[in-house]
Scaffold this motif. Structure first.
Motif, PDB file in Angstrom:
ATOM      1  N   PRO A  17      39.875  26.088  33.500  1.00 16.07           N
ATOM      2  CA  PRO A  17      40.582  25.571  34.678  1.00 16.07           C
ATOM      3  C   PRO A  17      39.701  25.321  35.891  1.00 16.07           C
ATOM      4  O   PRO A  17      39.946  24.375  36.645  1.00 16.07           O
ATOM      5  N   VAL A  18      38.681  26.160  36.102  1.00 15.84           N
ATOM      6  CA  VAL A  18      37.840  25.976  37.288  1.00 15.84           C
ATOM      7  C   VAL A  18      36.968  24.733  37.123  1.00 15.84           C
ATOM      8  O   VAL A  18      36.902  23.876  38.014  1.00 15.84           O
ATOM      9  N   PHE A  46      35.484  31.068  43.183  1.00 15.17           N
ATOM     10  CA  PHE A  46      35.499  30.585  41.809  1.00 15.17           C
ATOM     11  C   PHE A  46      34.370  29.599  41.531  1.00 15.17           C
ATOM     12  O   PHE A  46      34.049  28.733  42.351  1.00 15.17           O
ATOM     13  N   ALA A  47      33.766  29.763  40.353  1.00 16.07           N
ATOM     14  CA  ALA A  47      32.662  28.914  39.914  1.00 16.07           C
ATOM     15  C   ALA A  47      32.820  28.662  38.414  1.00 16.07           C
ATOM     16  O   ALA A  47      33.642  29.297  37.745  1.00 16.07           O
ATOM     17  N   ALA A  48      32.024  27.739  37.890  1.00 11.62           N
ATOM     18  CA  ALA A  48      32.138  27.405  36.468  1.00 11.62           C
ATOM     19  C   ALA A  48      30.829  26.825  35.960  1.00 11.62           C
ATOM     20  O   ALA A  48      30.031  26.257  36.717  1.00 11.62           O
ATOM     21  N   ALA A  69      29.410  37.596  45.042  1.00  9.03           N
ATOM     22  CA  ALA A  69      30.027  37.563  43.714  1.00  9.03           C
ATOM     23  C   ALA A  69      30.782  36.258  43.525  1.00  9.03           C
ATOM     24  O   ALA A  69      31.552  35.838  44.394  1.00  9.03           O
ATOM     25  N   ALA A  70      30.536  35.615  42.394  1.00  9.05           N
ATOM     26  CA  ALA A  70      31.314  34.452  41.985  1.00  9.05           C
ATOM     27  C   ALA A  70      32.202  34.864  40.819  1.00  9.05           C
ATOM     28  O   ALA A  70      31.877  35.781  40.067  1.00  9.05           O
ATOM     29  N   MET A  71      33.322  34.188  40.668  1.00 11.48           N
ATOM     30  CA  MET A  71      34.264  34.500  39.604  1.00 11.48           C
ATOM     31  C   MET A  71      34.351  33.334  38.626  1.00 11.48           C
ATOM     32  O   MET A  71      34.652  32.201  39.025  1.00 11.48           O
ATOM     33  N   LEU A  72      34.070  33.630  37.353  1.00  6.85           N
ATOM     34  CA  LEU A  72      34.240  32.663  36.283  1.00  6.85           C
ATOM     35  C   LEU A  72      35.563  32.946  35.575  1.00  6.85           C
ATOM     36  O   LEU A  72      36.017  34.094  35.520  1.00  6.85           O
ATOM     37  N   VAL A  73      36.173  31.901  34.999  1.00  5.04           N
ATOM     38  CA  VAL A  73      37.436  32.072  34.259  1.00  5.04           C
ATOM     39  C   VAL A  73      37.313  31.342  32.927  1.00  5.04           C
ATOM     40  O   VAL A  73      38.008  30.351  32.678  1.00  5.04           O
ATOM     41  N   HIS A 228      39.278  34.994  30.500  1.00  2.00           N
ATOM     42  CA  HIS A 228      38.481  36.201  30.742  1.00  2.00           C
ATOM     43  C   HIS A 228      37.794  36.122  32.098  1.00  2.00           C
ATOM     44  O   HIS A 228      36.733  35.503  32.250  1.00  2.00           O
ATOM     45  N   LEU A 229      38.404  36.730  33.103  1.00  2.00           N
ATOM     46  CA  LEU A 229      37.832  36.770  34.438  1.00  2.00           C
ATOM     47  C   LEU A 229      36.513  37.537  34.397  1.00  2.00           C
ATOM     48  O   LEU A 229      36.454  38.656  33.880  1.00  2.00           O
ATOM     49  N   THR A 230      35.472  36.928  34.936  1.00  2.00           N
ATOM     50  CA  THR A 230      34.125  37.505  34.867  1.00  2.00           C
ATOM     51  C   THR A 230      33.464  37.395  36.230  1.00  2.00           C
ATOM     52  O   THR A 230      33.395  36.310  36.816  1.00  2.00           O
TER      53      THR A 230
END
Length: 236
Positions: A17-18, A46-48, A69-73, A228-230
């Motif tokens: 989604p990101v 959020f990042a991807a 911190a960046a969040m991957l999904v 999976h939130l990372t």
């Protein structure tokens, strides 16, 4: 076109989604390049990645500041290669749910929120912790709210925008106004407006949030996938 029909391409977009949003409805916000992208810091963390190859992870490292911190999904667990200079920490998975039916308009007096409401929106998000809500998160899409006595009592809005879909996000109800079914009415109205625009409404929820899941299911949402939130930070 029926917004509730999921094509193979929409399934693929929702699995990431990101990335799909930063290359879709939010491409004007995307920072980075063809290997890694992120939202501006004052919009969200959020990042991807374009892939799980080392060059993509290295490109992501260039978008981060020390201690940030960046969040991957991603759709599966990921780990940063040793040479990327990054530390990736798996967090609790999230369920992705999609709407499956049309909803009728609500009788409650909603209003569209704008820049003049930004501070009140941040304060409400701070009280209810619906997820990351930074200085410009409200610019990701349309937000609607309910006021009581001139104060913002509840709100919800939009977040990710892959082509063909829009995420429902930031469902917030002030603690003093709980028990009035505001969350249900707001979620239903936000879902209705997204579908009326020809887009598939979707959302994310932690598997442990049984109350929210029950609410979403009662409005016709079903689980499509688990993501999976990372959390990713520069190593050291």
């Amino acid at each position: 076109m029926n917004p509730f029909d999921l094509s193979p391409s929409l399934h693929a977009a929702l699995d990431r989604p990101v990335w799909s949003s930063l290359n879709g409805g939010h491409r004007h916000l995307a920072l980075g390049g063809p290997l890694a992208q992120r939202y501006p810091r004052d919009i969200g963390p959020f990042a991807a990645l374009a892939s799980e190859d080392l060059p993509a992870w290295m490109a992501l490292a260039e978008l981060l500041l020390p201690g940030e911190a960046a969040m991957l999904v991603p759709p599966a667990r990921v780990g940063a290669p040793a040479d990327a200079g990054l530390a990736a920490t798996p967090l609790e998975p999230v369920l992705q749910m999609v709407a499956t039916r049309e909803l009728p308009p609500s009788s409650l007096p909603f209003e569209v929120l704008g820049e003049a409401d930004a501070e009140a929106m941040r304060l409400l998000a701070g009280l209810t912790n619906p997820g990351p809500f930074a200085a410009r998160t409200h610019q990701l899409g349309e937000f609607i709210g309910i006021r009581e006595g001139g104060e913002l009592a509840a709100m919800t809005g939009e977040r990710m925008r892959p082509d063909g879909a829009v995420e429902v996000s930031a469902v917030c109800v002030h603690p003093a106004h709980r028990g009035k079914a505001y969350a249900r009415h707001l979620l239903a109205e936000r879902t209705r407006r997204i579908a009326a625009g020809g887009h598939l409404p979707f959302l994310h929820v932690y598997p442990s949030n049984h109350g929210a899941i029950a609410l979403y299911e009662s409005l016709g949402y079903v689980v499509r996938n688990q993501l999976h939130l990372t959390r990713v930070m520069l190593a050291g």
